[in-house]
Design an enzyme around this catalytic site. Structure first.
Site, PDB file in Angstrom:
ATOM      1  N   ASP A  10      -2.990   1.546 -30.807  1.00  0.00           N
ATOM      2  CA  ASP A  10      -3.641   1.019 -32.022  1.00  0.00           C
ATOM      3  C   ASP A  10      -2.569   0.864 -33.112  1.00  0.00           C
ATOM      4  O   ASP A  10      -2.620   1.494 -34.148  1.00  0.00           O
ATOM      5  CB  ASP A  10      -4.802   1.922 -32.476  1.00  0.00           C
ATOM      6  CG  ASP A  10      -4.391   3.350 -32.783  1.00  0.00           C
ATOM      7  OD1 ASP A  10      -3.296   3.785 -32.347  1.00  0.00           O
ATOM      8  OD2 ASP A  10      -5.153   4.046 -33.480  1.00  0.00           O
ATOM      9  N   ASN A 169      -7.369  10.151 -32.443  1.00  0.00           N
ATOM     10  CA  ASN A 169      -7.603   9.271 -31.293  1.00  0.00           C
ATOM     11  C   ASN A 169      -8.878   9.655 -30.538  1.00  0.00           C
ATOM     12  O   ASN A 169      -9.594   8.789 -30.028  1.00  0.00           O
ATOM     13  CB  ASN A 169      -6.408   9.296 -30.326  1.00  0.00           C
ATOM     14  CG  ASN A 169      -5.200   8.596 -30.914  1.00  0.00           C
ATOM     15  OD1 ASN A 169      -5.330   7.793 -31.843  1.00  0.00           O
ATOM     16  ND2 ASN A 169      -4.022   8.911 -30.392  1.00  0.00           N
ATOM     17  N   HIS A 241       3.748  11.496 -33.569  1.00  0.00           N
ATOM     18  CA  HIS A 241       2.774  11.774 -32.510  1.00  0.00           C
ATOM     19  C   HIS A 241       3.007  10.894 -31.277  1.00  0.00           C
ATOM     20  O   HIS A 241       3.143  11.375 -30.155  1.00  0.00           O
ATOM     21  CB  HIS A 241       1.356  11.509 -33.018  1.00  0.00           C
ATOM     22  CG  HIS A 241       1.001  12.214 -34.275  1.00  0.00           C
ATOM     23  ND1 HIS A 241       0.837  13.573 -34.336  1.00  0.00           N
ATOM     24  CD2 HIS A 241       0.775  11.753 -35.533  1.00  0.00           C
ATOM     25  CE1 HIS A 241       0.501  13.916 -35.571  1.00  0.00           C
ATOM     26  NE2 HIS A 241       0.476  12.836 -36.316  1.00  0.00           N
TER      27      HIS A 241
HETATM   28  C1  BDR Z   1      -2.814   9.684 -33.618  1.00  0.00           C
HETATM   29  O1  BDR Z   1      -3.754   9.004 -34.456  1.00  0.00           O
HETATM   30  C2  BDR Z   1      -3.220   7.798 -34.925  1.00  0.00           C
HETATM   31  O2  BDR Z   1      -3.409   7.680 -36.291  1.00  0.00           O
HETATM   32  C3  BDR Z   1      -1.750   7.841 -34.616  1.00  0.00           C
HETATM   33  O3  BDR Z   1      -1.251   6.544 -34.367  1.00  0.00           O
HETATM   34  C4  BDR Z   1      -1.657   8.738 -33.422  1.00  0.00           C
HETATM   35  O4  BDR Z   1      -1.857   8.015 -32.228  1.00  0.00           O
HETATM   36  C5  BDR Z   1      -2.436  11.003 -34.270  1.00  0.00           C
HETATM   37  O5  BDR Z   1      -3.568  11.805 -34.422  1.00  0.00           O
HETATM   38 CA    CA Z   2      -1.736   5.594 -32.261  1.00  0.00          CA
END
Ligand code: BDR
Ligand code: CA
Length: 319
Positions: A10, A169, A241
């Site tokens: 995303d 996620n 992340h």
């Molecule tokens: C995850 O949530 C999204 O905002 C970031 O891209 C990452 O995949 C971190 O919690």
């Molecule tokens: Ca992400």
């Protein structure tokens, strides 16, 4: 032989960094990218992905738009506070040409690539798990065609980030996560427990800004991300992340506590919705694998806090 990888994401600031990291990694070959609603609408995430590919000179990689809504539930608002209204930190980047999007939708691309690279295709999931859940529901025979799935998501013993209990996620589509984590394919979960401490700092960004075009791009988009994280961390820094999950996939980052655990996703409507309930009770006897485990969970790393240096080195060496 390089390993074929499909990235479902995303894009997203840290997704963009993860993609650049993978494109700079000779161990893997990114053969396709599918996008899902989360940090921004799936279509915006796909356009952001095209921007990243143009920067990397890799417009040959197909980018397909996926689910704009969760599998079953009502959508949560996009994460614009974290990633900016455009998902890329509102840095005024030129927009991409939508005619460069692949004509196929995400499920078709996943299906095609799973057949082309049968038994070898690895999937790196960096967003909500909607596309993968839909793909499994549409064709359960997809599962044995996939080598494994590495998921950035969840929180084992750490707090959530979207809510006190849920990582973003998983929070965006808990029902999809429940399907994907127990679909029967090998799943590696890279949760907040190990991603939160892997920080790109202002010093790293200064180094990147002095490097080539790719480094400058990462420094630019990270600005907004650092603003968001400053009150959470007590200093301006940006947890990596998604790039960390990518590095677990390539093998550059090695987990030191990495048991096969039973992981259930809370799909109720209470305050724990979206929590990944990981059975970590074995921690007092060395976290052994569990007979009924469905995910291998990274609970600690061999070199905690060291990834951002390696990441910067790889990105700064690039144009
Ligand atoms: C995850 O949530 C999204 O905002 C970031 O891209 C990452 O995949 C971190 O919690
Ligand atoms: Ca992400």
């Amino acid at each position: 032989m390089t390993v074929p990888v499909l990235v479902d994401c995303d894009t997203g600031i840290d997704d963009a960094v993860a993609l650049l990291y993978l494109l700079a990694s000779p161990e893997v070959d990114v053969v396709g990218i599918t996008t899902v609603s989360g940090n921004a609408p799936a279509r915006s995430c796909a356009l952001n992905t095209l921007r990243v590919l143009a920067l990397a000179g890799r417009e040959d990689i197909p980018v397909a738009v996926g689910a704009e809504r969760p599998f079953l539930a009502e959508p949560l608002p996009h994460s614009s506070a974290v990633h900016g209204g455009d998902g890329m930190g509102d840095a005024g980047l030129a927009s991409a040409d939508p005619s460069l999007l692949d004509e196929r939708r995400a499920l078709r691309l996943i299906d095609d690539l799973s057949r082309e690279h049968e038994g070898r295709l690895r999937i790196l999931a960096l967003g909500a798990l909607t596309n993968l859940a839909l793909a499994v529901r549409a064709d359960p025979a997809l599962v044995p065609r996939i080598a494994d799935v590495v998921v950035m998501g969840g929180a084992a013993d750490a707090p959530g980030n979207r809510t006190p209990a849920a990582e973003a996620n998983i929070a965006h589509d808990p029902e999809a996560a429940a399907v994907v984590l127990s679909a029967g394919w090998p799943v590696t979960l890279v949760p907040l427990d190990v991603t939160m401490p892997e920080l790109l700092t202002e010093e790293h960004c200064a180094r990147l800004a002095e490097a080539g075009e790719v480094g400058r791009f990462v420094a630019t988009i990270s600005d907004h991300y650092m603003d968001f994280y400053a009150p959470i961390l007590g200093r301006r820094a940006a947890p990596q992340h998604d790039a960390l999950a990518a590095a677990v996939l390539t093998g550059e980052v090695v987990p030191s506590v990495f048991p096969l655990l039973r992981v259930e996703v809370e799909c109720g409507s209470g305050p724990a919705r979206g929590a990944t309930v990981c059975d970590t009770r074995g921690r007092y006897r060395g976290s052994p694998d569990q007979a009924d485990g469905n995910c291998r969970v990274a609970l600690a790393l061999e070199r905690p806090g060291a990834f951002a240096d390696a990441l910067v080195e790889r990105l700064a060496a690039w144009r």
